[in-house]
Design a protein around this motif. Sequence first.
Motif, PDB file in Angstrom:
ATOM      1  N   ASP A 120      20.672  57.066  60.471  1.00 11.94           N
ATOM      2  CA  ASP A 120      20.964  58.512  59.972  1.00 11.94           C
ATOM      3  C   ASP A 120      22.197  58.788  59.514  1.00 11.94           C
ATOM      4  OD1 ASP A 120      18.690  58.672  61.479  1.00 11.94           O
ATOM      5  OD2 ASP A 120      19.039  60.125  62.605  1.00 11.94           O
ATOM      6  N   GLN A 121      23.099  57.993  60.113  1.00 13.03           N
ATOM      7  CA  GLN A 121      24.762  57.640  59.486  1.00 13.03           C
ATOM      8  C   GLN A 121      24.661  57.866  57.677  1.00 13.03           C
ATOM      9  OE1 GLN A 121      27.146  58.699  60.816  1.00 13.03           O
ATOM     10  NE2 GLN A 121      25.177  58.762  62.840  1.00 13.03           N
ATOM     11  N   ALA A 122      25.848  58.240  56.625  1.00 18.32           N
ATOM     12  CA  ALA A 122      25.754  58.249  55.044  1.00 18.32           C
ATOM     13  C   ALA A 122      25.799  56.682  55.457  1.00 18.32           C
ATOM     14  CB  ALA A 122      26.931  58.856  55.079  1.00 18.32           C
ATOM     15  N   ARG A 123      26.955  56.047  55.976  1.00 20.85           N
ATOM     16  CA  ARG A 123      27.684  54.280  55.805  1.00 20.85           C
ATOM     17  C   ARG A 123      26.662  53.707  56.657  1.00 20.85           C
ATOM     18  NH1 ARG A 123      33.835  54.646  56.322  1.00 20.85           N
ATOM     19  NH2 ARG A 123      32.674  55.606  58.036  1.00 20.85           N
ATOM     20  N   VAL A 124      25.274  53.334  56.089  1.00 23.45           N
ATOM     21  CA  VAL A 124      24.138  52.447  57.140  1.00 23.45           C
ATOM     22  C   VAL A 124      25.286  50.644  56.331  1.00 23.45           C
ATOM     23  CG1 VAL A 124      22.385  51.860  57.684  1.00 23.45           C
ATOM     24  CG2 VAL A 124      22.500  53.954  56.437  1.00 23.45           C
ATOM     25  N   GLY A 125      25.515  50.888  58.473  1.00 18.52           N
ATOM     26  CA  GLY A 125      25.666  49.239  58.064  1.00 18.52           C
ATOM     27  C   GLY A 125      24.374  48.471  58.615  1.00 18.52           C
ATOM     28  N   ASN A 126      24.598  47.088  58.403  1.00 21.52           N
ATOM     29  CA  ASN A 126      23.489  46.383  58.766  1.00 21.52           C
ATOM     30  C   ASN A 126      23.775  45.197  60.420  1.00 21.52           C
ATOM     31  OD1 ASN A 126      25.804  44.336  57.710  1.00 21.52           O
ATOM     32  ND2 ASN A 126      24.256  44.079  56.278  1.00 21.52           N
ATOM     33  N   ALA A 127      24.984  45.764  61.097  1.00 19.71           N
ATOM     34  CA  ALA A 127      24.857  44.997  62.316  1.00 19.71           C
ATOM     35  C   ALA A 127      25.976  45.869  63.270  1.00 19.71           C
ATOM     36  CB  ALA A 127      26.043  43.501  62.080  1.00 19.71           C
ATOM     37  N   TYR A 128      26.202  46.181  64.406  1.00 15.53           N
ATOM     38  CA  TYR A 128      26.429  46.646  65.332  1.00 15.53           C
ATOM     39  C   TYR A 128      26.892  46.138  66.806  1.00 15.53           C
ATOM     40  CZ  TYR A 128      22.701  47.001  67.695  1.00 15.53           C
ATOM     41  OH  TYR A 128      21.585  47.265  68.822  1.00 15.53           O
ATOM     42  N   TRP A 129      28.408  46.013  67.241  1.00 16.33           N
ATOM     43  CA  TRP A 129      28.541  45.639  68.516  1.00 16.33           C
ATOM     44  C   TRP A 129      28.864  46.758  69.280  1.00 16.33           C
ATOM     45  CZ3 TRP A 129      34.978  43.935  68.519  1.00 16.33           C
ATOM     46  CH2 TRP A 129      34.573  43.427  70.602  1.00 16.33           C
ATOM     47  N   ILE A 130      28.921  46.813  70.621  1.00 14.87           N
ATOM     48  CA  ILE A 130      28.694  47.766  71.719  1.00 14.87           C
ATOM     49  C   ILE A 130      29.710  47.325  71.543  1.00 14.87           C
ATOM     50  CG2 ILE A 130      28.283  48.731  73.542  1.00 14.87           C
ATOM     51  CD1 ILE A 130      24.496  48.539  72.834  1.00 14.87           C
ATOM     52  N   THR A 131      31.064  48.569  71.843  1.00 10.33           N
ATOM     53  CA  THR A 131      32.158  48.307  72.692  1.00 10.33           C
ATOM     54  C   THR A 131      32.420  48.547  74.694  1.00 10.33           C
ATOM     55  OG1 THR A 131      33.363  49.835  71.787  1.00 10.33           O
ATOM     56  CG2 THR A 131      33.107  48.192  70.154  1.00 10.33           C
ATOM     57  N   SER A 132      31.391  49.669  74.351  1.00 12.27           N
ATOM     58  CA  SER A 132      31.912  50.090  75.883  1.00 12.27           C
ATOM     59  C   SER A 132      30.286  50.610  76.093  1.00 12.27           C
ATOM     60  CB  SER A 132      32.526  51.397  76.237  1.00 12.27           C
ATOM     61  OG  SER A 132      32.169  52.457  75.583  1.00 12.27           O
ATOM     62  N   MET A 133      29.785  50.675  77.023  1.00 10.78           N
ATOM     63  CA  MET A 133      28.566  51.437  77.531  1.00 10.78           C
ATOM     64  C   MET A 133      28.716  51.748  79.584  1.00 10.78           C
ATOM     65  SD  MET A 133      24.349  49.691  77.755  1.00 10.78           S
ATOM     66  CE  MET A 133      24.218  50.178  79.053  1.00 10.78           C
ATOM     67  N   ARG A 134      28.717  52.862  79.351  1.00  8.91           N
ATOM     68  CA  ARG A 134      28.782  53.663  80.444  1.00  8.91           C
ATOM     69  C   ARG A 134      28.003  54.362  80.590  1.00  8.91           C
ATOM     70  NH1 ARG A 134      31.767  58.774  80.071  1.00  8.91           N
ATOM     71  NH2 ARG A 134      32.392  59.059  78.050  1.00  8.91           N
ATOM     72  N   THR A 135      27.872  55.421  81.899  1.00  5.24           N
ATOM     73  CA  THR A 135      26.666  56.205  82.043  1.00  5.24           C
ATOM     74  C   THR A 135      27.467  57.108  83.264  1.00  5.24           C
ATOM     75  OG1 THR A 135      26.406  55.514  84.645  1.00  5.24           O
ATOM     76  CG2 THR A 135      24.543  55.047  82.655  1.00  5.24           C
ATOM     77  N   LYS A 136      26.999  58.858  83.022  1.00 10.14           N
ATOM     78  CA  LYS A 136      27.944  59.576  83.513  1.00 10.14           C
ATOM     79  C   LYS A 136      26.670  60.377  84.501  1.00 10.14           C
ATOM     80  CE  LYS A 136      28.270  63.398  80.020  1.00 10.14           C
ATOM     81  NZ  LYS A 136      29.249  63.990  79.338  1.00 10.14           N
ATOM     82  N   PRO A 137      27.400  61.790  85.071  1.00  7.31           N
ATOM     83  CA  PRO A 137      26.139  62.428  85.320  1.00  7.31           C
ATOM     84  C   PRO A 137      26.110  63.308  85.310  1.00  7.31           C
ATOM     85  CG  PRO A 137      27.881  63.358  87.268  1.00  7.31           C
ATOM     86  CD  PRO A 137      28.442  61.138  85.943  1.00  7.31           C
ATOM     87  N   ASN A 138      24.130  63.956  84.993  1.00  6.73           N
ATOM     88  CA  ASN A 138      24.073  64.901  84.598  1.00  6.73           C
ATOM     89  C   ASN A 138      24.047  66.022  85.335  1.00  6.73           C
ATOM     90  OD1 ASN A 138      23.258  64.235  81.681  1.00  6.73           O
ATOM     91  ND2 ASN A 138      21.440  63.590  81.840  1.00  6.73           N
ATOM     92  N   GLU A 139      24.484  67.226  85.136  1.00  2.96           N
ATOM     93  CA  GLU A 139      24.231  68.382  86.297  1.00  2.96           C
ATOM     94  C   GLU A 139      23.586  69.214  85.984  1.00  2.96           C
ATOM     95  OE1 GLU A 139      28.250  70.082  86.076  1.00  2.96           O
ATOM     96  OE2 GLU A 139      29.258  68.335  86.092  1.00  2.96           O
ATOM     97  N   TRP A 140      23.335  70.014  87.316  1.00  2.11           N
ATOM     98  CA  TRP A 140      21.901  70.699  86.718  1.00  2.11           C
ATOM     99  C   TRP A 140      20.214  70.376  86.754  1.00  2.11           C
ATOM    100  CZ3 TRP A 140      23.358  74.240  90.007  1.00  2.11           C
ATOM    101  CH2 TRP A 140      25.028  75.111  89.925  1.00  2.11           C
ATOM    102  N   VAL A 141      20.355  69.324  86.481  1.00  2.00           N
ATOM    103  CA  VAL A 141      19.219  68.564  86.608  1.00  2.00           C
ATOM    104  C   VAL A 141      18.016  68.828  87.979  1.00  2.00           C
ATOM    105  CG1 VAL A 141      17.547  66.639  85.565  1.00  2.00           C
ATOM    106  CG2 VAL A 141      20.266  66.803  85.055  1.00  2.00           C
ATOM    107  N   VAL A 142      16.694  69.413  86.997  1.00  2.00           N
ATOM    108  CA  VAL A 142      15.834  69.623  88.279  1.00  2.00           C
ATOM    109  C   VAL A 142      15.199  68.636  87.674  1.00  2.00           C
ATOM    110  CG1 VAL A 142      13.795  70.868  89.084  1.00  2.00           C
ATOM    111  CG2 VAL A 142      16.157  71.846  88.536  1.00  2.00           C
ATOM    112  N   PHE A 143      14.817  68.327  86.878  1.00  2.00           N
ATOM    113  CA  PHE A 143      12.901  67.105  86.182  1.00  2.00           C
ATOM    114  C   PHE A 143      14.006  66.230  84.972  1.00  2.00           C
ATOM    115  CE2 PHE A 143      10.754  70.547  87.641  1.00  2.00           C
ATOM    116  CZ  PHE A 143      10.245  69.874  88.064  1.00  2.00           C
ATOM    117  N   GLY A 144      13.894  65.021  84.646  1.00  2.00           N
ATOM    118  CA  GLY A 144      14.530  63.902  84.071  1.00  2.00           C
ATOM    119  C   GLY A 144      15.644  63.619  84.494  1.00  2.00           C
ATOM    120  N   PRO A 145      16.670  62.550  83.946  1.00  2.00           N
ATOM    121  CA  PRO A 145      17.007  61.985  84.082  1.00  2.00           C
ATOM    122  C   PRO A 145      18.242  62.188  84.542  1.00  2.00           C
ATOM    123  CG  PRO A 145      16.591  61.544  81.985  1.00  2.00           C
ATOM    124  CD  PRO A 145      15.901  62.596  82.490  1.00  2.00           C
TER     125      PRO A 145
END
Length: 124
Positions: A67-92
């Motif tokens: 969806d970006q204006a400068r579309v690349g053809n390859a990517y490298w994930i440098t970091s991945m983490r999770t964070k808590p969703n506050e006030w979640v009743v239904f869903g992740p």
Amino acid sequence: MKKIFALFAVLMMAACGGMIKNENGSQYLVKLDAEPIGCTFLYKLETEVSVYDAEDARRYMENRIVDQARVGNAYWITSMRTKPNEWVVFGPERAFVLVANVYDCPNPRAVRTANGGGAITVSE
């Protein structure tokens, strides 16, 4: 009644995996396992999405890359983490936060990457 509710909850959680689909050709992006050699760095992208599955979070990020204006053809994930969703009743209960470097590679199906101590691998 409690057993039926518990079974329903388990089935709903299982059905939530794989909910994000590829869009606009994002399935053709190449995921790299290390920094590529001979590719042009375009930009860094950070995405945050509340999903149940890490694979869905990765697919969401791929869709944002195309969806970006400068579309690349390859990517490298440098970091991945999770964070808590506050006030979640239904869903992740947690949101995935992924940071990736996006590259433009001359031949994205045969990219050389620097993997650990300078070793070079070919990614498919």
